[in-house]
Design a protein around this motif. Structure first.
Motif, mmCIF file in Angstrom:
data_model
loop_
_atom_site.group_PDB
_atom_site.id
_atom_site.type_symbol
_atom_site.label_atom_id
_atom_site.label_comp_id
_atom_site.label_asym_id
_atom_site.label_seq_id
_atom_site.Cartn_x
_atom_site.Cartn_y
_atom_site.Cartn_z
ATOM 1 N N TYR A 195 0.816 -1.225 0.000
ATOM 2 C CA TYR A 195 0.000 0.000 0.000
ATOM 3 C C TYR A 195 0.848 1.274 0.000
ATOM 4 O O TYR A 195 0.341 2.363 0.234
ATOM 5 C CB TYR A 195 -0.965 -0.019 1.190
ATOM 6 N N ILE A 253 -4.804 3.313 15.039
ATOM 7 C CA ILE A 253 -4.110 3.087 13.761
ATOM 8 C C ILE A 253 -5.095 2.527 12.722
ATOM 9 O O ILE A 253 -5.145 2.992 11.578
ATOM 10 C CB ILE A 253 -2.911 2.128 13.956
ATOM 11 N N LEU A 282 6.584 6.807 11.423
ATOM 12 C CA LEU A 282 5.700 5.867 12.121
ATOM 13 C C LEU A 282 6.463 4.809 12.930
ATOM 14 O O LEU A 282 5.866 3.854 13.395
ATOM 15 C CB LEU A 282 4.764 5.165 11.126
ATOM 16 N N GLY A 306 3.823 12.461 5.443
ATOM 17 C CA GLY A 306 3.250 12.110 6.751
ATOM 18 C C GLY A 306 4.342 11.960 7.792
ATOM 19 O O GLY A 306 5.520 12.009 7.466
ATOM 20 N N PRO A 307 3.951 11.756 9.047
ATOM 21 C CA PRO A 307 4.950 11.636 10.124
ATOM 22 C C PRO A 307 5.681 10.300 10.125
ATOM 23 O O PRO A 307 5.236 9.349 9.487
ATOM 24 C CB PRO A 307 4.095 11.780 11.390
ATOM 25 N N VAL A 351 -6.021 4.244 9.087
ATOM 26 C CA VAL A 351 -5.764 3.546 7.824
ATOM 27 C C VAL A 351 -7.083 3.340 7.054
ATOM 28 O O VAL A 351 -7.135 3.518 5.835
ATOM 29 C CB VAL A 351 -5.049 2.188 8.077
ATOM 30 N N MET A 354 -3.851 11.898 3.659
ATOM 31 C CA MET A 354 -3.737 10.430 3.582
ATOM 32 C C MET A 354 -5.060 9.831 3.129
ATOM 33 O O MET A 354 -6.089 10.066 3.749
ATOM 34 C CB MET A 354 -3.361 9.867 4.955
#
Ligand code: HEC
Length: 143
Positions: A55, A88, A74, A71-72, A92, A99
């Motif tokens: 993904y 989470i 992870l 993004g940050p 997602v 996102m």
């Protein structure tokens, strides 16, 4: 007394012996400390990494400071969220800001969460927090 450094051949011999001894020593040090995960769990963690790649999470997120920067990082999102897998999962499945939401199966989600948990336990995202060792590796002890 035999002077080991009297002749270039001797110096070569001493260095050669040192090289062999060092090589033997280096290959006998275990690469990883014994894992708290069973073989089966490690297999699932590896599957989780494939989901991470499938993904393209890495195009926007970093692990250990490496990856995309939209993004940050992870690496420690698992513990940062208070070990809250629902957090989470929610992000997602629904997406947040830039996102997108991911249509991800329950099986994939489970191994992805296991992967993120495993990554979290392996260290922190900032390598500068760690103590460099003399052989060029990093100790898991923090500075
Ligand atoms: C197109 C880029 C993009 C992709 C691809 C992407 N994300 Fe994100 N993700 C983001 C952005 C941007 C944020 C931060 C949103 C914000 O500022 O709140 C985020 C936030 C998150 C968070 C919350 C982070 C925190 O610190 O609370 C998690 C968890 C997360 N993403 C997981 C994933 C996973 C797992 C995948 C792969 C399935 C993924 N993301 C793929 C862009 C992306």
């Amino acid at each position: 007394m035999l002077n080991l450094f009297a002749h270039p051949k001797h110096i070569f011999f001493v260095l050669f012996v040192c090289f062999i001894a060092f090589s033997v020593w280096i290959y006998t040090i275990p690469l990883f400390s014994p894992s708290q995960y069973s073989e089966k769990e490690l297999h699932l963690v590896a599957e989780g990494r494939l989901v991470w790649q499938k993904y393209n999470c890495h195009t926007c997120h970093q692990l250990y400071g490496l990856g995309g920067y939209l993004g940050p990082d992870l690496t420690n999102v698992y513990s940062r969220s208070g070990n809250n897998e629902h957090y989470i999962r929610g992000i997602v499945k629904s997406g947040v800001k830039q996102m997108p939401a991911f249509e991800i199966s329950e099986d994939e989600m489970k191994v992805l969460l296991l992967f993120l948990k495993n990554v979290d336990q392996s260290g922190t995202s900032n390598p500068q927090d760690y103590q460099p060792e003399i052989l060029g590796t990093f100790s898991l002890e923090k500075k």
